[in-house]
Write a protein that holds these residues in place. Structure first.
Motif, PDB file in Angstrom:
ATOM      1  N   ARG A  88       0.997  -1.122   0.092  1.00 42.75           N
ATOM      2  CA  ARG A  88      -0.069   0.095  -0.023  1.00 42.75           C
ATOM      3  C   ARG A  88       0.898   1.199   0.026  1.00 42.75           C
ATOM      4  NH1 ARG A  88      -3.416   0.034   4.759  1.00 42.75           N
ATOM      5  NH2 ARG A  88      -1.636   1.080   5.809  1.00 42.75           N
ATOM      6  N   TYR A  89       1.858   1.092   0.911  1.00 47.27           N
ATOM      7  CA  TYR A  89       2.900   2.358   0.983  1.00 47.27           C
ATOM      8  C   TYR A  89       3.613   2.484  -0.510  1.00 47.27           C
ATOM      9  CZ  TYR A  89       6.846   5.228   2.240  1.00 47.27           C
ATOM     10  OH  TYR A  89       7.651   6.297   2.040  1.00 47.27           O
ATOM     11  N   LYS A  90       3.879   1.431  -1.185  1.00 49.23           N
ATOM     12  CA  LYS A  90       4.806   1.697  -2.354  1.00 49.23           C
ATOM     13  C   LYS A  90       3.754   2.264  -3.462  1.00 49.23           C
ATOM     14  CE  LYS A  90       8.634  -0.098  -4.367  1.00 49.23           C
ATOM     15  NZ  LYS A  90       9.946   0.090  -3.990  1.00 49.23           N
ATOM     16  N   GLU A  91       2.571   1.748  -3.491  1.00 55.26           N
ATOM     17  CA  GLU A  91       1.622   2.087  -4.480  1.00 55.26           C
ATOM     18  C   GLU A  91       1.137   3.757  -4.224  1.00 55.26           C
ATOM     19  OE1 GLU A  91      -2.126  -0.120  -4.917  1.00 55.26           O
ATOM     20  OE2 GLU A  91      -0.821  -2.035  -5.244  1.00 55.26           O
ATOM     21  N   LYS A  92       1.139   4.172  -3.028  1.00 57.53           N
ATOM     22  CA  LYS A  92       0.710   5.659  -2.641  1.00 57.53           C
ATOM     23  C   LYS A  92       1.907   6.476  -3.109  1.00 57.53           C
ATOM     24  CE  LYS A  92      -2.845   4.923   0.495  1.00 57.53           C
ATOM     25  NZ  LYS A  92      -3.282   5.600   1.624  1.00 57.53           N
ATOM     26  N   ILE A  93       3.128   6.045  -3.079  1.00 51.54           N
ATOM     27  CA  ILE A  93       4.022   6.935  -3.262  1.00 51.54           C
ATOM     28  C   ILE A  93       4.968   6.650  -4.775  1.00 51.54           C
ATOM     29  CG2 ILE A  93       4.613   7.318  -1.004  1.00 51.54           C
ATOM     30  CD1 ILE A  93       7.044   5.644  -1.443  1.00 51.54           C
ATOM     31  N   GLU A 139      -1.784  13.876   2.589  1.00 47.06           N
ATOM     32  CA  GLU A 139      -2.467  12.576   2.390  1.00 47.06           C
ATOM     33  C   GLU A 139      -1.160  11.523   2.837  1.00 47.06           C
ATOM     34  OE1 GLU A 139      -2.491  14.881   0.038  1.00 47.06           O
ATOM     35  OE2 GLU A 139      -4.641  15.307   0.453  1.00 47.06           O
ATOM     36  N   GLU A 140      -0.210  11.857   2.315  1.00 44.62           N
ATOM     37  CA  GLU A 140       1.086  10.971   2.609  1.00 44.62           C
ATOM     38  C   GLU A 140       1.487  11.011   4.214  1.00 44.62           C
ATOM     39  OE1 GLU A 140       5.871  10.129   1.560  1.00 44.62           O
ATOM     40  OE2 GLU A 140       4.470  11.635   0.305  1.00 44.62           O
ATOM     41  N   ALA A 141       1.366  12.061   4.849  1.00 41.31           N
ATOM     42  CA  ALA A 141       1.733  12.304   6.230  1.00 41.31           C
ATOM     43  C   ALA A 141       0.648  11.587   6.936  1.00 41.31           C
ATOM     44  CB  ALA A 141       1.745  13.847   6.691  1.00 41.31           C
ATOM     45  N   VAL A 142      -0.518  11.429   6.777  1.00 36.55           N
ATOM     46  CA  VAL A 142      -1.620  10.706   7.381  1.00 36.55           C
ATOM     47  C   VAL A 142      -1.169   9.035   7.070  1.00 36.55           C
ATOM     48  CG1 VAL A 142      -4.087  10.027   7.152  1.00 36.55           C
ATOM     49  CG2 VAL A 142      -3.603  12.246   7.225  1.00 36.55           C
ATOM     50  N   PHE A 152       0.248  11.530  16.446  1.00 35.03           N
ATOM     51  CA  PHE A 152       0.535  12.748  15.497  1.00 35.03           C
ATOM     52  C   PHE A 152       1.663  12.493  14.864  1.00 35.03           C
ATOM     53  CE2 PHE A 152       2.768  13.365  19.519  1.00 35.03           C
ATOM     54  CZ  PHE A 152       3.846  14.097  19.066  1.00 35.03           C
ATOM     55  N   LEU A 153       2.211  13.514  13.660  1.00 37.96           N
ATOM     56  CA  LEU A 153       3.308  13.388  13.044  1.00 37.96           C
ATOM     57  C   LEU A 153       3.595  14.804  12.520  1.00 37.96           C
ATOM     58  CD1 LEU A 153       5.287  11.457  11.268  1.00 37.96           C
ATOM     59  CD2 LEU A 153       3.747  11.793   9.499  1.00 37.96           C
ATOM     60  N   VAL A 154       4.708  15.257  12.742  1.00 41.82           N
ATOM     61  CA  VAL A 154       5.222  16.485  12.137  1.00 41.82           C
ATOM     62  C   VAL A 154       5.848  16.406  10.804  1.00 41.82           C
ATOM     63  CG1 VAL A 154       6.868  18.473  12.931  1.00 41.82           C
ATOM     64  CG2 VAL A 154       5.630  17.338  14.759  1.00 41.82           C
ATOM     65  N   PHE A 155       5.367  17.343   9.934  1.00 44.04           N
ATOM     66  CA  PHE A 155       6.285  17.220   8.456  1.00 44.04           C
ATOM     67  C   PHE A 155       6.206  18.426   7.823  1.00 44.04           C
ATOM     68  CE2 PHE A 155       1.488  17.059   8.005  1.00 44.04           C
ATOM     69  CZ  PHE A 155       1.428  17.746   6.884  1.00 44.04           C
TER      70      PHE A 155
END
Length: 181
Positions: A88-93, A139-142, A152-155
């Protein structure tokens, strides 16, 4: 690939270690080196076999766990979860091209609660971390936050080059904190 297998509440088993190594070899195709993997195999109440896998590789972290009646089945199930997350990660990026050199260095500091409450002049620092914040879309951060199983995530927003924070709300949705100018 650096693999560290830990056994908890059970004796060390070379066949289980070899099985985990063999199964982890199939996830190499989804992610670039270097990969650091921690596998924790544990038995609870003599019937619950639990496998927890944590992977850190080139800017992403993935964690999954599975619990069954058989340790080999738990290893298979947790690695299937990891493989699905990596796919899923590979497809999204796939179409996302990171812009080199635009990342920022962030410093995280944790203070001791007693030092702040007692009114001390200087709070006591317990831990301080520094990490690179790469530019990405919201979207990638989520997605990254879900993969890391964090609240949470800081980006750095790739469009505005501002530091943002994405967080999980109590109702299950997500929120974004954007600084005002």
């Amino acid at each position: 690939m650096q693999i560290d297998v830990t056994f908890r509440h059970m004796e060390t088993s070379e066949p289980l270690r070899a099985y985990a190594d063999e199964k982890l070899a199939r996830v190499k195709k989804y992610i670039d080196e270097p990969i650091d993997v921690q596998v924790v195999l544990s038995v609870e109440k003599k019937i619950r076999h639990k496998a927890v896998v944590t992977m850190n590789a080139k800017g992403i972290g993935i964690k999954a766990s599975e619990e069954t009646n058989d340790m080999y089945a738990a290893i298979d199930a947790v690695l299937d979860k990891i493989e699905r997350q990596l796919k899923r990660y590979k497809e999204k990026i796939k179409n996302h091209k990171p812009e080199a050199g635009r990342g920022r260095e962030i410093r995280k500091t944790v203070f001791a609660a007693e030092s702040v409450e007692e009114g001390a002049v200087e709070p006591v620092i317990i831990r301080s971390n520094s990490f690179q914040v790469k530019p990405m879309a919201v979207e990638e951060a989520v997605m990254q936050m879900d993969l890391l199983e964090k609240e949470f995530l800081v980006f750095t927003d790739s469009a505005t080059e501002e530091i943002n924070v994405v967080y999980r709300r109590k109702d299950g949705n997500y929120g974004v904190i954007v600084p005002q100018k």
